[in-house]
Motif scaffolding. Structure first.
Motif, PDB file in Angstrom:
ATOM      1  N   SER A 146      20.817  -8.560  28.215  1.00 47.21           N
ATOM      2  CA  SER A 146      19.961  -8.666  29.399  1.00 47.21           C
ATOM      3  C   SER A 146      19.291 -10.031  29.461  1.00 47.21           C
ATOM      4  CB  SER A 146      18.896  -7.561  29.369  1.00 47.21           C
ATOM      5  OG  SER A 146      17.976  -7.720  30.428  1.00 47.21           O
ATOM      6  N   PHE A 147      18.733 -10.458  28.320  1.00 42.39           N
ATOM      7  CA  PHE A 147      18.097 -11.777  28.306  1.00 42.39           C
ATOM      8  C   PHE A 147      19.100 -12.866  28.633  1.00 42.39           C
ATOM      9  CE2 PHE A 147      17.798 -15.721  25.957  1.00 42.39           C
ATOM     10  CZ  PHE A 147      16.737 -16.294  26.647  1.00 42.39           C
ATOM     11  N   TYR A 148      20.302 -12.794  28.051  1.00 45.06           N
ATOM     12  CA  TYR A 148      21.261 -13.891  28.248  1.00 45.06           C
ATOM     13  C   TYR A 148      21.741 -13.942  29.690  1.00 45.06           C
ATOM     14  CZ  TYR A 148      24.527 -17.506  26.961  1.00 45.06           C
ATOM     15  OH  TYR A 148      25.175 -18.712  26.876  1.00 45.06           O
ATOM     16  N   ARG A 149      21.838 -12.801  30.345  1.00 48.25           N
ATOM     17  CA  ARG A 149      22.170 -12.825  31.775  1.00 48.25           C
ATOM     18  C   ARG A 149      21.082 -13.546  32.565  1.00 48.25           C
ATOM     19  NH1 ARG A 149      22.450  -8.695  35.047  1.00 48.25           N
ATOM     20  NH2 ARG A 149      21.281  -7.214  33.752  1.00 48.25           N
ATOM     21  N   ARG A 150      19.834 -13.304  32.188  1.00 47.18           N
ATOM     22  CA  ARG A 150      18.744 -14.004  32.871  1.00 47.18           C
ATOM     23  C   ARG A 150      18.774 -15.495  32.539  1.00 47.18           C
ATOM     24  NH1 ARG A 150      12.171 -13.697  32.037  1.00 47.18           N
ATOM     25  NH2 ARG A 150      11.674 -14.866  33.903  1.00 47.18           N
ATOM     26  N   PHE A 151      18.998 -15.815  31.287  1.00 47.64           N
ATOM     27  CA  PHE A 151      19.035 -17.207  30.848  1.00 47.64           C
ATOM     28  C   PHE A 151      20.098 -18.003  31.604  1.00 47.64           C
ATOM     29  CE2 PHE A 151      21.018 -20.323  27.958  1.00 47.64           C
ATOM     30  CZ  PHE A 151      19.943 -21.198  27.785  1.00 47.64           C
ATOM     31  N   THR A 152      21.207 -17.357  31.899  1.00 42.85           N
ATOM     32  CA  THR A 152      22.297 -18.018  32.620  1.00 42.85           C
ATOM     33  C   THR A 152      22.218 -17.795  34.131  1.00 42.85           C
ATOM     34  OG1 THR A 152      23.699 -16.088  32.107  1.00 42.85           O
ATOM     35  CG2 THR A 152      23.885 -18.003  30.656  1.00 42.85           C
ATOM     36  N   ASN A 153      21.038 -17.396  34.604  1.00 42.70           N
ATOM     37  CA  ASN A 153      20.751 -17.274  36.048  1.00 42.70           C
ATOM     38  C   ASN A 153      21.630 -16.255  36.762  1.00 42.70           C
ATOM     39  OD1 ASN A 153      18.671 -19.303  36.067  1.00 42.70           O
ATOM     40  ND2 ASN A 153      20.299 -20.845  35.926  1.00 42.70           N
ATOM     41  N   PHE A 177       2.474 -16.740  24.312  1.00 39.27           N
ATOM     42  CA  PHE A 177       3.009 -17.988  24.850  1.00 39.27           C
ATOM     43  C   PHE A 177       2.087 -18.501  25.962  1.00 39.27           C
ATOM     44  CE2 PHE A 177       7.162 -16.057  23.467  1.00 39.27           C
ATOM     45  CZ  PHE A 177       7.478 -17.025  22.517  1.00 39.27           C
ATOM     46  N   PRO A 178       2.090 -19.801  26.237  1.00 40.33           N
ATOM     47  CA  PRO A 178       1.299 -20.324  27.361  1.00 40.33           C
ATOM     48  C   PRO A 178       1.637 -19.589  28.664  1.00 40.33           C
ATOM     49  CG  PRO A 178       2.138 -22.141  26.041  1.00 40.33           C
ATOM     50  CD  PRO A 178       2.779 -20.891  25.506  1.00 40.33           C
ATOM     51  N   LEU A 179       0.609 -19.177  29.382  1.00 43.01           N
ATOM     52  CA  LEU A 179       0.742 -18.449  30.653  1.00 43.01           C
ATOM     53  C   LEU A 179       1.456 -17.108  30.499  1.00 43.01           C
ATOM     54  CD1 LEU A 179       1.811 -21.387  33.037  1.00 43.01           C
ATOM     55  CD2 LEU A 179      -0.501 -20.505  32.656  1.00 43.01           C
ATOM     56  N   ALA A 180       1.643 -16.667  29.261  1.00 41.46           N
ATOM     57  CA  ALA A 180       2.448 -15.466  28.964  1.00 41.46           C
ATOM     58  C   ALA A 180       3.873 -15.621  29.490  1.00 41.46           C
ATOM     59  CB  ALA A 180       1.806 -14.202  29.531  1.00 41.46           C
ATOM     60  N   TRP A 181       4.299 -16.852  29.684  1.00 43.02           N
ATOM     61  CA  TRP A 181       5.653 -17.164  30.167  1.00 43.02           C
ATOM     62  C   TRP A 181       6.639 -16.836  29.051  1.00 43.02           C
ATOM     63  CZ3 TRP A 181       6.406 -17.843  35.080  1.00 43.02           C
ATOM     64  CH2 TRP A 181       7.545 -18.481  35.568  1.00 43.02           C
ATOM     65  N   HIS A 182       7.530 -15.912  29.255  1.00 46.53           N
ATOM     66  CA  HIS A 182       8.500 -15.406  28.277  1.00 46.53           C
ATOM     67  C   HIS A 182       7.896 -14.397  27.302  1.00 46.53           C
ATOM     68  CE1 HIS A 182      11.756 -17.985  29.551  1.00 46.53           C
ATOM     69  NE2 HIS A 182      11.049 -19.072  29.312  1.00 46.53           N
ATOM     70  N   SER A 183       6.608 -14.084  27.412  1.00 46.87           N
ATOM     71  CA  SER A 183       6.046 -13.082  26.502  1.00 46.87           C
ATOM     72  C   SER A 183       6.721 -11.731  26.691  1.00 46.87           C
ATOM     73  CB  SER A 183       4.535 -12.950  26.725  1.00 46.87           C
ATOM     74  OG  SER A 183       3.863 -14.142  26.370  1.00 46.87           O
ATOM     75  N   ASP A 184       7.056 -11.406  27.931  1.00 50.58           N
ATOM     76  CA  ASP A 184       7.757 -10.140  28.183  1.00 50.58           C
ATOM     77  C   ASP A 184       9.204 -10.208  27.697  1.00 50.58           C
ATOM     78  OD1 ASP A 184       8.150 -12.037  30.198  1.00 50.58           O
ATOM     79  OD2 ASP A 184       8.501 -10.543  31.750  1.00 50.58           O
ATOM     80  N   ASP A 185       9.862 -11.370  27.874  1.00 53.04           N
ATOM     81  CA  ASP A 185      11.243 -11.504  27.388  1.00 53.04           C
ATOM     82  C   ASP A 185      11.313 -11.246  25.886  1.00 53.04           C
ATOM     83  OD1 ASP A 185      12.342 -12.257  29.883  1.00 53.04           O
ATOM     84  OD2 ASP A 185      11.738 -14.331  29.580  1.00 53.04           O
ATOM     85  N   ARG A 186      10.381 -11.848  25.165  1.00 56.58           N
ATOM     86  CA  ARG A 186      10.351 -11.621  23.713  1.00 56.58           C
ATOM     87  C   ARG A 186      10.040 -10.165  23.404  1.00 56.58           C
ATOM     88  NH1 ARG A 186       7.368 -15.040  18.863  1.00 56.58           N
ATOM     89  NH2 ARG A 186       7.286 -13.317  17.373  1.00 56.58           N
ATOM     90  N   ALA A 187       9.133  -9.570  24.166  1.00 51.78           N
ATOM     91  CA  ALA A 187       8.758  -8.173  23.909  1.00 51.78           C
ATOM     92  C   ALA A 187       9.952  -7.240  24.020  1.00 51.78           C
ATOM     93  CB  ALA A 187       7.654  -7.743  24.871  1.00 51.78           C
ATOM     94  N   TRP A 188      10.796  -7.425  25.038  1.00 52.13           N
ATOM     95  CA  TRP A 188      11.927  -6.491  25.196  1.00 52.13           C
ATOM     96  C   TRP A 188      12.910  -6.631  24.043  1.00 52.13           C
ATOM     97  CZ3 TRP A 188       8.600  -4.580  27.737  1.00 52.13           C
ATOM     98  CH2 TRP A 188       8.088  -5.025  28.951  1.00 52.13           C
ATOM     99  N   LEU A 189      13.069  -7.843  23.524  1.00 50.65           N
ATOM    100  CA  LEU A 189      13.927  -8.015  22.350  1.00 50.65           C
ATOM    101  C   LEU A 189      13.342  -7.281  21.143  1.00 50.65           C
ATOM    102  CD1 LEU A 189      14.745 -11.824  22.720  1.00 50.65           C
ATOM    103  CD2 LEU A 189      16.351  -9.933  23.037  1.00 50.65           C
ATOM    104  N   ASP A 190      12.016  -7.341  20.998  1.00 46.09           N
ATOM    105  CA  ASP A 190      11.360  -6.674  19.871  1.00 46.09           C
ATOM    106  C   ASP A 190      11.246  -5.167  20.092  1.00 46.09           C
ATOM    107  OD1 ASP A 190      10.984  -9.068  18.526  1.00 46.09           O
ATOM    108  OD2 ASP A 190       8.977  -9.395  19.349  1.00 46.09           O
ATOM    109  N   PHE A 191      10.713  -4.781  21.247  1.00 46.38           N
ATOM    110  CA  PHE A 191      10.422  -3.368  21.499  1.00 46.38           C
ATOM    111  C   PHE A 191      11.677  -2.502  21.462  1.00 46.38           C
ATOM    112  CE2 PHE A 191       6.360  -4.061  24.317  1.00 46.38           C
ATOM    113  CZ  PHE A 191       5.803  -4.821  23.307  1.00 46.38           C
ATOM    114  N   SER A 192      12.787  -3.056  21.892  1.00 45.32           N
ATOM    115  CA  SER A 192      14.009  -2.247  21.989  1.00 45.32           C
ATOM    116  C   SER A 192      14.515  -1.807  20.615  1.00 45.32           C
ATOM    117  CB  SER A 192      15.100  -3.020  22.728  1.00 45.32           C
ATOM    118  OG  SER A 192      15.416  -4.225  22.050  1.00 45.32           O
ATOM    119  N   GLU A 193      14.207  -2.575  19.571  1.00 44.33           N
ATOM    120  CA  GLU A 193      14.586  -2.226  18.198  1.00 44.33           C
ATOM    121  C   GLU A 193      16.071  -1.869  18.069  1.00 44.33           C
ATOM    122  OE1 GLU A 193      11.658   0.820  17.142  1.00 44.33           O
ATOM    123  OE2 GLU A 193      10.487  -0.736  16.112  1.00 44.33           O
TER     124      GLU A 193
END
Length: 306
Positions: A146-153, A177-193
């Motif tokens: 999911s993240f990589y699809r977003r990363f590649t637009n 992260f500054p402005l919480a920019w990507h804080s959610d992206d990192r969370a989904w990688l972590d939370f999904s376990e």
């Protein structure tokens, strides 16, 4: 049960947000609103909806969002009581009327199979007009894909269209992260376990893009770049086993391009980039490049790769 948490600051679209919650066909949720010491008092609006929604409202005396959005999220999340699942909803975003109902329907079937749900999204402007097509996703998808699809637009993602397990938040938290920019992206990688994200495409969350929110603003360009640099570094160093060599190279190149928009690369950053090139299928090309490096730089590179 579901907790919907709104970290409140701006009143401009708050009525639409609350109205969308009042229109949910399933009202089995509690609403927690944390006011980040806003100069725009929402109490009159909240009073209008107190008989339609189960609301707990807290005004904080100190503004945190101006310093750290994730800290504001955290103290709003501390309001949550016994609910096992959480949605953090932007005060300017809007839920389609079937969001909660469709989530409960899916929860019965897959509760043990996922830690993160998400919904289809449509981008709306300041006039609440749709400015995008509907973004849908694979029903089941690994968070890294999911993240990589977003990363590649090839798609988009934001905080409001997700529901996550509270225990996972308590275990990992949202990285600051500054402005919480990507804080959610990192969370989904972590939370999904390691479990897949489940998408509910039949229900839609309408995500606001206006000059009033972080995504729409243009005066925070440098903070967004710095957040992306930090996040990509985290992926390269801490999550590299999740990605292919080619994907890592693309992330590293993007990070370098972002750095170059602000400053020159440091020696360590140059070495790190070469090291990632060496893992790519075309590594022979980069081996020849490394042979031209001074001996002390080669030694540093070998230590970095290890």
């Amino acid at each position: 049960m579901l907790a919907i948490v709104i970290p409140y600051y701006k009143k401009a679209f708050f009525r639409e947000c609350l109205e969308s919650l009042a229109q949910q066909t399933n009202q089995n949720f509690n609403l927690y609103i944390g006011n980040d010491a806003s100069p725009e008092d929402p109490t009159e609006l909240i009073e209008e909806y107190k008989f339609q929604l189960k609301i707990e409202y807290k005004r904080f005396e100190k503004n945190l969002g101006g310093i750290s959005l994730t800290q504001q999220w955290d103290r709003c999340l501390q309001l949550v009581r016994d609910e096992e699942w959480i949605m953090i909803l932007g005060d300017d975003d809007v839920l389609g009327e079937q969001v909660v109902a469709s989530w409960y329907q899916s929860l019965k079937e897959v509760e043990k199979k996922t830690n993160v749900f998400r919904f289809a999204t449509v981008i709306i402007d300041a006039q609440s007009k749709s400015v995008s097509t509907k973004f849908t996703h694979p029903i089941w998808e690994q968070s890294v894909d999911s993240f990589y699809r977003r990363f590649t637009n090839r798609t988009r993602s934001s905080l409001s269209e997700h529901i996550f397990r509270k225990n996972c938040y308590l275990k990992y938290g949202f990285y600051n992260f500054p402005l919480a920019w990507h804080s959610d992206d990192r969370a989904w990688l972590d939370f999904s376990e390691g479990k897949s994200i489940l998408t509910i495409n039949k229900a839609t969350v309408f995500i606001r893009n206006s000059a009033l929110n972080i995504s729409g603003k243009t005066d925070n360009f440098e903070d967004k770049i710095n957040a992306s640099i930090l996040f990509y570094e985290y992926l390269i160093t801490q999550k590299k086993r999740l990605f292919t060599n080619k994907q890592l190279l693309e992330i590293a190149r993007s990070r370098v391009n972002l750095i170059l928009r602000l400053r020159d690369l440091s020696l360590k950053e140059r070495v790190a980039l070469v090291a990632i090139h060496l893992r790519h299928p075309d590594r022979e090309i980069y081996k020849r490049t490394v042979e031209k490096l001074p001996s002390d730089l080669k030694s540093l590179l070998r230590r970095w790769i290890k």
